[in-house]
Design a protein around this motif. Structure first.
Motif, mmCIF file in Angstrom:
data_model
loop_
_atom_site.group_PDB
_atom_site.id
_atom_site.type_symbol
_atom_site.label_atom_id
_atom_site.label_comp_id
_atom_site.label_asym_id
_atom_site.label_seq_id
_atom_site.Cartn_x
_atom_site.Cartn_y
_atom_site.Cartn_z
ATOM 1 N N PHE A 82 4.658 14.096 1.057
ATOM 2 C CA PHE A 82 5.968 12.705 1.090
ATOM 3 C C PHE A 82 5.001 11.730 0.145
ATOM 4 O O PHE A 82 3.586 11.978 0.119
ATOM 5 N N PHE B 139 7.614 6.534 5.661
ATOM 6 C CA PHE B 139 7.963 8.061 5.049
ATOM 7 C C PHE B 139 9.143 7.951 4.496
ATOM 8 O O PHE B 139 10.081 7.715 4.521
ATOM 9 N N GLY B 140 8.744 9.049 3.188
ATOM 10 C CA GLY B 140 10.865 9.166 2.729
ATOM 11 C C GLY B 140 10.781 10.568 3.001
ATOM 12 O O GLY B 140 9.707 11.215 4.374
ATOM 13 N N LYS B 141 11.693 11.332 2.238
ATOM 14 C CA LYS B 141 12.167 12.996 3.192
ATOM 15 C C LYS B 141 11.211 14.017 2.221
ATOM 16 O O LYS B 141 11.143 14.490 3.311
ATOM 17 N N GLY C 294 -3.242 14.552 12.564
ATOM 18 C CA GLY C 294 -3.401 16.254 13.466
ATOM 19 C C GLY C 294 -2.280 17.189 12.931
ATOM 20 O O GLY C 294 -1.019 16.451 12.238
ATOM 21 N N LEU D 219 3.656 14.140 15.651
ATOM 22 C CA LEU D 219 2.661 13.605 14.996
ATOM 23 C C LEU D 219 1.843 12.969 15.810
ATOM 24 O O LEU D 219 2.702 11.414 15.910
ATOM 25 N N LYS E 128 3.498 1.420 3.479
ATOM 26 C CA LYS E 128 2.825 0.476 4.277
ATOM 27 C C LYS E 128 2.849 -0.787 4.485
ATOM 28 O O LYS E 128 2.293 -1.697 2.955
ATOM 29 N N TYR F 120 0.537 11.933 0.631
ATOM 30 C CA TYR F 120 -0.045 13.226 1.291
ATOM 31 C C TYR F 120 1.101 14.657 1.491
ATOM 32 O O TYR F 120 2.073 14.347 0.688
ATOM 33 N N TYR G 209 0.766 -1.433 -0.214
ATOM 34 C CA TYR G 209 0.532 0.153 -0.365
ATOM 35 C C TYR G 209 0.899 1.391 0.057
ATOM 36 O O TYR G 209 1.668 1.292 1.138
ATOM 37 N N LYS H 21 1.393 22.808 9.564
ATOM 38 C CA LYS H 21 0.029 21.272 9.346
ATOM 39 C C LYS H 21 0.391 19.749 9.052
ATOM 40 O O LYS H 21 1.584 19.810 8.871
ATOM 41 N N GLY H 22 -0.692 18.946 9.352
ATOM 42 C CA GLY H 22 0.335 17.670 9.582
ATOM 43 C C GLY H 22 0.128 17.245 8.122
ATOM 44 O O GLY H 22 -0.703 18.077 7.150
ATOM 45 N N PRO H 23 0.524 16.193 7.879
ATOM 46 C CA PRO H 23 0.144 16.116 6.544
ATOM 47 C C PRO H 23 -1.095 15.229 6.247
ATOM 48 O O PRO H 23 -1.913 14.943 7.203
ATOM 49 N N GLN I 299 1.879 17.876 2.924
ATOM 50 C CA GLN I 299 1.903 18.730 4.158
ATOM 51 C C GLN I 299 2.433 20.555 4.121
ATOM 52 O O GLN I 299 3.438 20.789 3.376
ATOM 53 N N TYR J 270 3.892 9.465 15.434
ATOM 54 C CA TYR J 270 4.969 10.031 14.531
ATOM 55 C C TYR J 270 6.217 10.998 15.386
ATOM 56 O O TYR J 270 5.300 12.879 15.552
ATOM 57 N N ASN K 97 2.285 0.323 11.119
ATOM 58 C CA ASN K 97 2.751 2.120 10.825
ATOM 59 C C ASN K 97 3.123 2.092 9.062
ATOM 60 O O ASN K 97 3.365 1.361 8.475
ATOM 61 N N LEU K 98 3.201 3.246 9.287
ATOM 62 C CA LEU K 98 4.116 3.932 7.936
ATOM 63 C C LEU K 98 5.529 4.379 8.001
ATOM 64 O O LEU K 98 5.657 4.617 8.894
#
Lengths: 112, 113
Positions: free
Chosen positions: A89, A102-104, B105, B90, A93, A36, A32, A42-44, A38, B35, A99-100
């Protein structure tokens, strides 16, 4: 190690042009993938996702392509707008994990 | 429908101190993941709580601990703060432990001086 990464750290496009943001992943067990967005402070925010049994998925002005042969993921944004300026980003998964990963991130700047 | 909420928004602490961050999940969600996002980096998984228990943990020392309450809200505690703990923390919520859809969030910005 296993990771999700991005080819380009920054991308600058003209308003109205199409944008393509790329991502490479290394673990074939991932089933999966998510993009995202961002914005500063703010959050993703979820944009679009795709499962490993698909090659392409379209949303509103966005398309995600998955190439499992070369373990590559891309996000295409049509008719890029100033409001699209943000850091993007990709994340992966694996079915057995909660958990996810993430890349940079790639910073997209849209010039008016 | 309220989304994921976090408090406080910003926090400044001194090295060696302890901090508690709070998260309320999106309505209908029962799983909370935390996170850490350092400046210019992608979020890194700390741990996930489901049914009031830590179900999965990332590569973080045991100075990082958490809790989930019966109403599904969660706390992240960090002891003996280091300068390197300065980051955006996060919280993400989802329905079910293995859910693919996680909603984030706005984060808590922690600065350690």
């Amino acid at each position: 190690g296993e990771s999700v990464g991005l080819h380009l750290p920054t991308l600058s496009v003209q308003e109205g042009d199409n944008s393509i943001i790329n991502c490479a992943y290394s673990n074939s067990a991932s089933d999966y993938f998510i993009w995202y967005k961002q914005e500063s402070g703010k959050g993703p925010q979820f944009i679009i996702d795709i499962r490993s049994n698909m090659d392409k998925r379209q949303g509103q002005r966005v398309t995600v392509l998955l190439n499992k042969t070369v373990k590559h993921l891309s996000l295409q944004i049509a008719a890029t707008q100033p409001g699209d300026s943000a850091v993007y980003f990709c994340a992966e998964k694996r079915r057995s994990q909660g958990n996810l990963i993430f890349g940079k991130g790639t910073k997209l700047s849209v010039k008016p | 429908d309220a989304g994921v909420t976090q408090s406080p928004t910003h926090l400044i602490k001194t090295r060696g101190q302890q901090v508690t961050l709070r998260c309320s999940p999106k309505s209908g969600h029962d799983t909370v993941s935390w996170y850490q996002q350092a400046l210019g980096q992608g979020p890194q998984f700390i741990f996930q709580y489901y049914e009031e228990e830590e179900r999965q943990r990332g590569n973080f020392p045991d100075r990082f601990s958490g809790h989930q309450f019966p109403n599904y809200s969660s706390e992240l505690n960090v002891n003996a703060l280091l300068l390197g703990d300065s980051a955006l923390y996060l919280c993400a919520s989802s329905f079910g432990q293995g859910s693919y859809e996680q909603y984030f969030g706005p984060g808590t910005r922690l600065t350690v001086t």
